[in-house]
Structure formats: structure tokens, C-alpha cells
Design an enzyme around this catalytic site. Structure first.
Site, PDB file in Angstrom:
ATOM      1  N   GLY A 190       0.655  -0.671   0.253  1.00  0.00           N
ATOM      2  CA  GLY A 190       0.007  -0.123   0.140  1.00  0.00           C
ATOM      3  C   GLY A 190       0.812   1.862  -0.286  1.00  0.00           C
ATOM      4  O   GLY A 190       0.363   2.105  -0.311  1.00  0.00           O
ATOM      5  N   LYS A 208       7.884  18.989  -4.411  1.00  0.00           N
ATOM      6  CA  LYS A 208       7.193  19.459  -3.016  1.00  0.00           C
ATOM      7  C   LYS A 208       9.050  20.001  -3.009  1.00  0.00           C
ATOM      8  O   LYS A 208       9.292  20.725  -1.511  1.00  0.00           O
ATOM      9  CB  LYS A 208       8.092  17.883  -1.802  1.00  0.00           C
ATOM     10  CG  LYS A 208       7.175  17.120  -1.652  1.00  0.00           C
ATOM     11  CD  LYS A 208       6.994  15.836  -1.537  1.00  0.00           C
ATOM     12  CE  LYS A 208       5.861  14.957  -0.755  1.00  0.00           C
ATOM     13  NZ  LYS A 208       5.942  12.957  -0.342  1.00  0.00           N
ATOM     14  N   GLY A 305       1.363   8.637   5.544  1.00  0.00           N
ATOM     15  CA  GLY A 305       0.608   8.042   6.323  1.00  0.00           C
ATOM     16  C   GLY A 305      -0.777   8.751   6.675  1.00  0.00           C
ATOM     17  O   GLY A 305      -0.127  10.112   6.912  1.00  0.00           O
TER      18      GLY A 305
HETATM   19  P1  NAP Z   1      -7.437  10.192  -1.724  1.00  0.00           P
HETATM   20  O1  NAP Z   1      -6.905   9.088  -0.355  1.00  0.00           O
HETATM   21  O2  NAP Z   1      -7.440   9.843  -2.444  1.00  0.00           O
HETATM   22  O3  NAP Z   1      -8.527  11.599  -0.633  1.00  0.00           O
HETATM   23  C1  NAP Z   1      -9.326  11.369  -1.402  1.00  0.00           C
HETATM   24  C2  NAP Z   1     -10.505  12.675  -1.076  1.00  0.00           C
HETATM   25  O4  NAP Z   1     -11.194  14.001  -1.863  1.00  0.00           O
HETATM   26  C3  NAP Z   1     -11.624  11.219  -0.999  1.00  0.00           C
HETATM   27  O5  NAP Z   1     -12.361  11.947  -0.057  1.00  0.00           O
HETATM   28  C4  NAP Z   1     -11.935  12.294  -2.493  1.00  0.00           C
HETATM   29  O6  NAP Z   1     -13.658  11.476  -2.474  1.00  0.00           O
HETATM   30  C5  NAP Z   1     -11.663  14.101  -2.057  1.00  0.00           C
HETATM   31  N1  NAP Z   1     -12.204  14.345  -3.923  1.00  0.00           N
HETATM   32  C6  NAP Z   1     -10.910  14.448  -4.873  1.00  0.00           C
HETATM   33  N2  NAP Z   1     -11.541  15.152  -5.667  1.00  0.00           N
HETATM   34  C7  NAP Z   1     -12.627  15.985  -5.357  1.00  0.00           C
HETATM   35  C8  NAP Z   1     -13.518  16.725  -6.123  1.00  0.00           C
HETATM   36  N3  NAP Z   1     -13.324  17.226  -7.595  1.00  0.00           N
HETATM   37  N4  NAP Z   1     -14.350  16.866  -5.144  1.00  0.00           N
HETATM   38  C9  NAP Z   1     -15.508  16.540  -3.815  1.00  0.00           C
HETATM   39  N5  NAP Z   1     -14.274  15.329  -3.556  1.00  0.00           N
HETATM   40  C10 NAP Z   1     -12.834  14.967  -4.364  1.00  0.00           C
HETATM   41  O7  NAP Z   1      -5.959  11.125  -1.054  1.00  0.00           O
HETATM   42  P2  NAP Z   1      -5.285  11.382   0.624  1.00  0.00           P
HETATM   43  O8  NAP Z   1      -3.698  10.502  -0.021  1.00  0.00           O
HETATM   44  O9  NAP Z   1      -5.806  11.698   1.477  1.00  0.00           O
HETATM   45  O10 NAP Z   1      -4.124  12.866   0.271  1.00  0.00           O
HETATM   46  C11 NAP Z   1      -4.728  14.431   0.521  1.00  0.00           C
HETATM   47  C12 NAP Z   1      -4.203  14.909  -0.240  1.00  0.00           C
HETATM   48  O11 NAP Z   1      -3.014  15.168   0.647  1.00  0.00           O
HETATM   49  C13 NAP Z   1      -2.934  15.439  -1.742  1.00  0.00           C
HETATM   50  O12 NAP Z   1      -2.776  16.386  -1.732  1.00  0.00           O
HETATM   51  C14 NAP Z   1      -1.887  14.618  -0.990  1.00  0.00           C
HETATM   52  O13 NAP Z   1      -1.160  14.837  -1.785  1.00  0.00           O
HETATM   53  C15 NAP Z   1      -1.448  14.855   0.249  1.00  0.00           C
HETATM   54  N6  NAP Z   1      -1.047  14.335   0.550  1.00  0.00           N
HETATM   55  C16 NAP Z   1      -1.036  13.090   0.931  1.00  0.00           C
HETATM   56  C17 NAP Z   1      -0.269  12.058   2.525  1.00  0.00           C
HETATM   57  C18 NAP Z   1      -0.773  10.715   2.210  1.00  0.00           C
HETATM   58  O14 NAP Z   1       0.193   9.894   2.792  1.00  0.00           O
HETATM   59  N7  NAP Z   1      -1.722  10.428   1.634  1.00  0.00           N
HETATM   60  C19 NAP Z   1       0.778  12.675   2.435  1.00  0.00           C
HETATM   61  C20 NAP Z   1       0.972  14.312   2.272  1.00  0.00           C
HETATM   62  C21 NAP Z   1       0.366  14.868   2.144  1.00  0.00           C
HETATM   63  P3  NAP Z   1     -14.266  10.824  -2.803  1.00  0.00           P
HETATM   64  O15 NAP Z   1     -13.289  10.112  -1.242  1.00  0.00           O
HETATM   65  O16 NAP Z   1     -15.548  10.195  -2.842  1.00  0.00           O
HETATM   66  O17 NAP Z   1     -13.017   9.407  -3.912  1.00  0.00           O
HETATM   67  N1  HSE Z   2       3.247   9.233  -2.622  1.00  0.00           N
HETATM   68  C1  HSE Z   2       4.049  10.085  -1.264  1.00  0.00           C
HETATM   69  C2  HSE Z   2       5.397   9.106  -0.587  1.00  0.00           C
HETATM   70  C3  HSE Z   2       3.111  10.506  -0.541  1.00  0.00           C
HETATM   71  O1  HSE Z   2       5.028   8.560  -1.101  1.00  0.00           O
HETATM   72  O2  HSE Z   2       6.090  10.009  -0.023  1.00  0.00           O
HETATM   73  C4  HSE Z   2       2.291  11.523   0.345  1.00  0.00           C
HETATM   74  O3  HSE Z   2       3.528  12.930   0.023  1.00  0.00           O
END
Ligand code: NAP
Ligand code: HSE
Length: 432
Positions: A190, A208, A305
Site C-alpha cells: 500500500g 515538494k 500516511g
Molecule cells: P485520497 O485518499 O485519494 O482522498 C482524496 C479525497 O478527496 C477523497 O475523499 C475524494 O472523494 C476527495 N476528492 C477528490 N477529488 C474531489 C473532487 N473533485 N471533489 C470532491 N471531492 C474530491 O488522497 P489522500 O491520500 O488523502 O491525499 C490528499 C492530499 O494530501 C493530497 O494532496 C496528497 O498529496 C496530500 N498528502 C497525502 C499524504 C498521504 O500519506 N496520503 C501525505 C502528505 C500529503 P471520494 O472519497 O468521494 O473519492
Molecule cells: N506519495 C508520497 C510519498 C506520499 O511516497 O512520499 C504523499 O506525499
């Protein structure tokens, strides 16, 4: 009756990060309000797919698919964007700021592509736009560059800021596996997405790095001006040879300000085994900042995460809650009158590791050494590695002293034209 101490929050996104933020605001509201003296009230959550199952602790009444229920609601004072992607996120952030709402975002793509304009809009509207989670997950690097390290002239930022690639490279180094095997394992665990392009091609890291360079040098360094190489060309033997030479291989994101110009690059590099960055393994991230006052400072931690990223997002919310009444410092906006030029990669001076498959016969090394000598590239060491008796080829590993990138690239083109050079397997920079 509504308490005057309440701050209403609208959440855009309920995925990995949004789920963590919602759980914290809904489940730890009392503890948080004791710490900050105000209550953060989650008012609405925007999602895309109304049919998707949502966490049991999120009341269905909070969920909407209409962004206007957040962006146009005058009661909502803070918008948290955790949707990802450039659009519609950028448009929603503009709407929120224009409406006088404070904004927290975890979105590196939006901040890399549109950050300066959004920060200028925030300043104009006298609201805060904070983006700690956009780089390094739970590592508080954005706030430190914005505030605690501001007195410094920053000379360089050297970092490992993509956990997925760092995990893959760690597996390749420790398990002696090739890239496709390590990638598959990262996907099964994952860490890597089904389409891993953004991570393994260095796109995520370039976004970044663009954010970090903006904060470090107070000037826009657009992602398209950041030289970028992915990790998919690396093979198991590169790790073996690197180890024998005393190096680890890491995907580094580096921005420097030297000789009156900025250079920014993301690529796999050989890092001496005793360097701190060589010891950053698995999904961990690290950022080393070199400033004229603070010297070298290293930040290390979980770069992605749900929990680490939630820590950063909620930290930004707390900062906004604390600053809301007072005049508070305005967001940073690049203010250099004469911005530094951005140097092309051809100007880079670096040491190099070169791995070639060549015909295993006399005189081959002389031809290669001649090309390098003509381009003023000084050889540091040459080792003949595995030989293939059937093909009558051998693998050569050459390391160089410091040389200019443009000359090295030219030499590579010339070597490729030699009949005795069967393959140029890899060229990797050595970051001392
Ligand atoms: P994710 O799991 O794909 O979740 C995205 C969420 O946004 C989902 O709930 C989705 O809705 C909603 N969404 C996306 N496009 C939309 C739209 N056009 N209209 C309304 N809702 C919308 O993403 P994530 O991993 O949480 O990441 C979110 C942000 O945080 C990103 O910018 C990512 O780069 C950043 N980030 C993530 C991490 C990480 O570890 N995951 C770390 C640092 C930063 P649905 O649930 O209905 O699909
Ligand atoms: N996909 C990114 C990473 C996580 O592997 O570091 C979100 O910033």
C-alpha cells in the site's frame, strides 16, 4: 447557544488524510480545545462519490458533494483542503481565500504550481494559508523554514522526500532485488499506487522540492525548472557496486543557492554510507537544511500516511486558531526584487558513477579513457566487474572526479557510438 470560542471548519476530502483529520476533530475535540482554548468544529465534509462507504464515526449529515456548502457558507471560517490534484483544488482554494476564509492544505501539487498566487491572495485578504503537510508528512519543515530558520541565508536543502521511492530503493539495497520486484512489493504493502509514475519518476518529489525552494530562497522555483530523473533504470548490481565503493543509492531532491544562482534537481545519487541521508531507510523522509547561521540541520521522520499527515494538518489548524484574533504574521510571499537565475543541469559540477557493458578485449579501456580525457573528465577509479564469457563482454564501473554535467553527457553520447561499448547501463551522480 453557540460558543464564541468555536471555529467552524470545512473539510474538502475524506480519504487517507481527510479521514485522519475528521477522526481527530470529531474524536479529540475536547482535548484539542483544552490545549488551544478554542473548539474546532467540523461543520461539513466535501467528497466526490456519495455512494462510497464512510468511516462509522463520521455523521452522514456532515457529508456533501456540493462544494458551495463549504465555500459559500459564511459560518465556516477555515477550509482544509485534502483532495489532491491541481484542479479543482486550486479553484476551491481561491474561492475560499477570496471569501475571507483561512485555508490549510496538504496539496504539494497545488502549492508547487500555484502557491505564490494563493499566498498573495491570502495576504491581500488578510487571511492565513498554511501548508505544513504538503512536504514531509509529519516533519515540521515548512513551519521551520517559514519561521524558525527565517533569519538564515539558506545555502542548500538536500532531502529524501518521497517515501515510496525510498522504500523501493531500501528494498533493492537490502534484498538485492530489481526495481520491478521492489515496486510490486511496495504496491502490495500500500505504499505505491497502482499507477506509480508520480512517485518513481520523481514528479511528487519535484513538487515538494519546489515548495521547499520557494521557502528557502524566497523565490518561485517552478517544478518544470527542476531537473528530474526517476529510479526505474537502477538495477540490483548498481546497489552491489555502490556498496562496495562505500555508498548507498538514494533518490535525492536538492536545491542549492551557489555563485548567485539556484539549481534544483531530483535524481538517484550515490551517497557516502557515513552520511546521515544514507541511513534514512524505508518510507522515512529527511530534509537537511544548510543555513549561514544555523549550519546544517537535519529533520527526519515519517513523510506520509494518515497519522503523520494528520499531525501536520491539525497543527496548522491550531496555529490558525491561535492567530485568528491578533494581527499575526502574514503568510510568506517571495519578495526578492532581483530573483536569482535558475541554472540548467548542464552547469552542474558533480562526481559520477558510470556502468558500461563493453567488449572484453584489449584496448577498450583506452578508447573510453580517451573520450573522457578529451572532455576534461578525470577518472577516479575503474573496476572491471562481471564478465560474460558467452558474449565476450565485461561490465566496467568508472567513477570520476568532479566534472561538468554537459561534458559528461557529451562523452556518453560519444561512447555510445563506439562499437566496443555494447550498453551504457547507468550514469549516477555522486553526492559527497
Ligand atoms: P485520497 O485518499 O485519494 O482522498 C482524496 C479525497 O478527496 C477523497 O475523499 C475524494 O472523494 C476527495 N476528492 C477528490 N477529488 C474531489 C473532487 N473533485 N471533489 C470532491 N471531492 C474530491 O488522497 P489522500 O491520500 O488523502 O491525499 C490528499 C492530499 O494530501 C493530497 O494532496 C496528497 O498529496 C496530500 N498528502 C497525502 C499524504 C498521504 O500519506 N496520503 C501525505 C502528505 C500529503 P471520494 O472519497 O468521494 O473519492
Ligand atoms: N506519495 C508520497 C510519498 C506520499 O511516497 O512520499 C504523499 O506525499
Amino acid at each position: 447557544m453557540r460558543s464564541t470560542q468555536e471555529i467552524k471548519v470545512g473539510l474538502l476530502g475524506l480519504g487517507v488524510v481527510g479521514g485522519g483529520v475528521a477522526a481527530t476533530l470529531l474524536g479529540q475535540g475536547d482535548a484539542l480545545s483544552r490545549k488551544i482554548g478554542r473548539r474546532l468544529v467540523l461543520e461539513k465534509i466535501l467528497v466526490r462519490d456519495p455512494a462510497k462507504a464512510r468511516p462509522a464515526d463520521v455523521p452522514a449529515a456532515l457529508i456533501t458533494t456540493n462544494p458551495e456548502e463549504i465555500l459559500a457558507d459564511p459560518q465556516i471560517q477555515v477550509v482544509v483542503e485534502v483532495m489532491g490534484g491541481a484542479q479543482p483544488a486550486n479553484r476551491y482554494l481561491q474561492d475560499a481565500l477570496s471569501a475571507g476564509k483561512h485555508v490549510v492544505t496538504a496539496n504539494k501539487e497545488v502549492m508547487a504550481k500555484h502557491g505564490p498566487e494563493l499566498l498573495a491572495l491570502a495576504q491581500q485578504r488578510r487571511v492565513h494559508l498554511l501548508f505544513e503537510a504538503s512536504v514531509g508528512g509529519g516533519i515540521p519543515i515548512v513551519g521551520c523554514l517559514t519561521n524558525q530558520l527565517l533569519a538564515n541565508d539558506i545555502r542548500s536543502v538536500r532531502s529524501i522526500i518521497n517515501g515510496t521511492t525510498n522504500y523501493i530503493l531500501t528494498r533493492m539495497a537490502h534484498q538485492h532485488t530489481d526495481f520491478p520486484v521492489a515496486l510490486k512489493e511496495a504496491q502490495e504493502r500500500g505504499y505505491a499506487e497502482a499507477d506509480p509514475t508520480n512517485d518513481v519518476e520523481g514528479i511528487d518529489a519535484s513538487y515538494k522540492l519546489s515548495v521547499l525552494a520557494y521557502l528557502a530562497f524566497h523565490q518561485r522555483v517552478p517544478p518544470e525548472n527542476i531537473y528530474r530523473e526517476g529510479i526505474s533504470r537502477l538495477q540490483a548490481q548498481d546497489f552491489r557496486y555502490a556498496q562496495e565503493l562505500g555508498y548507498a543509492i538514494k533518490s535525492l531532491a536538492i536545491a542549492t543557492l551557489e555563485g548567485g544562482a539556484i539549481q534544483a534537481r531530483v535524481y538517484p545519487a550515490l551517497v557516502p554510507l557515513d552520511n546521515m541521508l544514507a541511513k534514512v531507510d524505508g518510507v522515512y523522509n529527511a530534509v537537511e537544511v544548510d543555513g549561514n547561521l544555523c549550519g546544517r540541520v537535519l529533520f527526519h521522520g515519517r513523510g506520509a500516511g494518515r497519522e503523520p499527515t494528520t499531525s501536520a494538518v491539525v497543527g496548522d489548524l491550531v496555529e490558525i486558531a491561535r492567530r485568528m484574533d491578533g494581527a499575526g504574521p502574514l503568510p510568506p510571499v517571495a519578495a526578492l526584487e532581483r530573483p536569482w537565475p535558475i541554472r540548467p543541469i548542464g552547469d552542474l559540477r558533480s562526481r559520477y558513477y558510470l556502468r558500461l557493458t563493453v567488449a572484453d578485449r584489449p584496448g577498450v579501456l583506452a578508447q573510453i579513457a580517451h573520450i573522457l580525457g578529451e572532455r576534461l573528465i578525470s577518472i577516479a577509479a575503474v573496476v572491471q566487474k562481471d564478465t560474460n564469457l558467452a558474449e565476450q563482454t565485461a561490465e566496467l564501473v568508472i567513477t570520476t572526479h568532479s566534472a561538468q554535467e554537459a561534458s559528461v553527457q557529451q562523452a556518453l553520447r560519444e561512447m555510445t557510438g563506439l562499437s566496443v561499448v555494447r550498453r551504457v547501463n547507468n550514469l549516477i551522480r555522486i553526492e559527497e
